[in-house]
Scaffold this active site. Structure first.
Site, PDB file in Angstrom:
ATOM      1  N   ALA A  40       0.797  -1.221   0.086  1.00  0.00           N
ATOM      2  CA  ALA A  40      -0.103   0.091  -0.021  1.00  0.00           C
ATOM      3  C   ALA A  40       0.924   1.222   0.021  1.00  0.00           C
ATOM      4  CB  ALA A  40      -0.910   0.065   1.291  1.00  0.00           C
ATOM      5  N   GLY A  83       2.238  -6.230   1.016  1.00  0.00           N
ATOM      6  CA  GLY A  83       1.417  -6.405  -0.204  1.00  0.00           C
ATOM      7  C   GLY A  83       1.881  -6.772  -1.473  1.00  0.00           C
ATOM      8  N   GLU A 105       4.055  -6.759   8.361  1.00  0.00           N
ATOM      9  CA  GLU A 105       3.080  -6.044   8.901  1.00  0.00           C
ATOM     10  C   GLU A 105       2.853  -5.813  10.580  1.00  0.00           C
ATOM     11  OE1 GLU A 105       1.670  -6.767   4.748  1.00  0.00           O
ATOM     12  OE2 GLU A 105       2.545  -7.825   6.459  1.00  0.00           O
ATOM     13  N   GLU A 153       1.834 -10.487  -1.033  1.00  0.00           N
ATOM     14  CA  GLU A 153       0.464 -10.922  -1.250  1.00  0.00           C
ATOM     15  C   GLU A 153       0.092 -10.982  -2.515  1.00  0.00           C
ATOM     16  OE1 GLU A 153      -1.515  -9.661   2.980  1.00  0.00           O
ATOM     17  OE2 GLU A 153      -0.711  -8.037   1.902  1.00  0.00           O
TER      18      GLU A 153
END
Length: 262
Positions: free
Chosen positions: A70, A113, A136, A116
């Site tokens: 992000a 991310g 995270e 991911e």
């Protein structure tokens, strides 16, 4: 580089039946903002709807990071909701319904991310310098874009839990040993290698590939009787296709099959 809908994610058809998607925000370490999410969502839908595309490779612009996850500047500005789409989830991708195979070509680090996004793909090619991880928890967050449930499905549970709880990354060699990635190659060969895998996939009957993958993707999540039923349903859909007849016919005629995807 201006962040317009047209240039934050690039898409081109580079080989017959193969699409290449490039995350293109190198100044922001290819982090996901609203424009990335919307554009990638649209590309997923475009490739799914295009009968000429049988496999897709996703990579990133040059730099040390495949994707930084992000864009925290967007989050700080109160635009976190723009980083996901209703159909695709984070980056317009991680929850998208896709039947066609996607291959992640990771030239730099894939953390948070970025990992991911690659976990949402079917295959992964990384560079020798790549590190992967879910940091995270170090920032009081969770890997909410699929990391905390996809990673334990990909590698041994104890290792996945360690990575998730400590936030510490692993290198490319260990990722390969754990079965998290398919190939580890020098950075300048990552995209070429991923395209090679895509070509190998596209040498096969596309409907057979898609039906097989749909069953295989769920194999670790459902009881065997569900997989048996799904396999029978896949076969029922496959048997009425033109390619189902073409494969045996080509074998008997001792020639390469001519797949149509129909």
């Amino acid at each position: 580089m201006a962040d317009t809908e047209d240039d934050v994610v690039l898409y081109e058809v580079v080989e017959q039946h193969i699409g290449l998607v490039t995350l293109n925000r190198p100044a922001k370490r290819n982090a996901v903002n609203g424009a990335v999410a919307r554009t990638l969502d649209a590309i997923v839908k475009q490739t799914e709807a295009d009968p000429a595309i049988w496999a897709v490779v996703i990579t990133s612009a040059e730099g040390p990071t495949f994707c930084a996850g992000a864009d925290l500047a967007e989050v700080a500005a109160g635009r976190a909701d723009e980083l996901s789409t209703p159909d695709g989830g984070f980056a317009g991708f991680v929850e998208a319904r896709r039947v066609k195979p996607w291959i992640a070509a990771v030239k730099g680090s894939a953390l948070g991310g970025g990992l991911e996004i690659s976990l949402a793909c079917d295959l992964r090619v990384v560079s020798t310098e790549t590190i992967v991880g879910l940091p995270e928890v170090k920032r009081g967050l969770i890997a909410g874009a699929g990391g905390i449930y996809r990673l334990p499905r990909q590698i041994p549970r104890a290792i996945a839990l360690e990575m998730i709880a400590t936030g510490e990354p692993i290198g490319a060699a260990r990722a390969e040993a754990l079965g998290l990635v398919n190939r580890v190659v020098p950075a300048d060969q990552v995209v070429e290698t991923a395209l090679g895998l895509a070509k190998a996939i596209c040498a096969n009957a596309p409907i057979a590939v898609r039906e097989s993958l749909q069953v295989a993707r769920l194999a670790a999540e459902v009881p065997e009787d569900v997989s048996i039923a799904a396999t029978r349903q896949a076969f029922d859909r496959l048997v009425v296709s033109e390619d189902f007849a073409e494969g045996p016919r080509a074998f008997v005629e001792k020639r390469a099959p001519r797949w149509t995807g129909r």
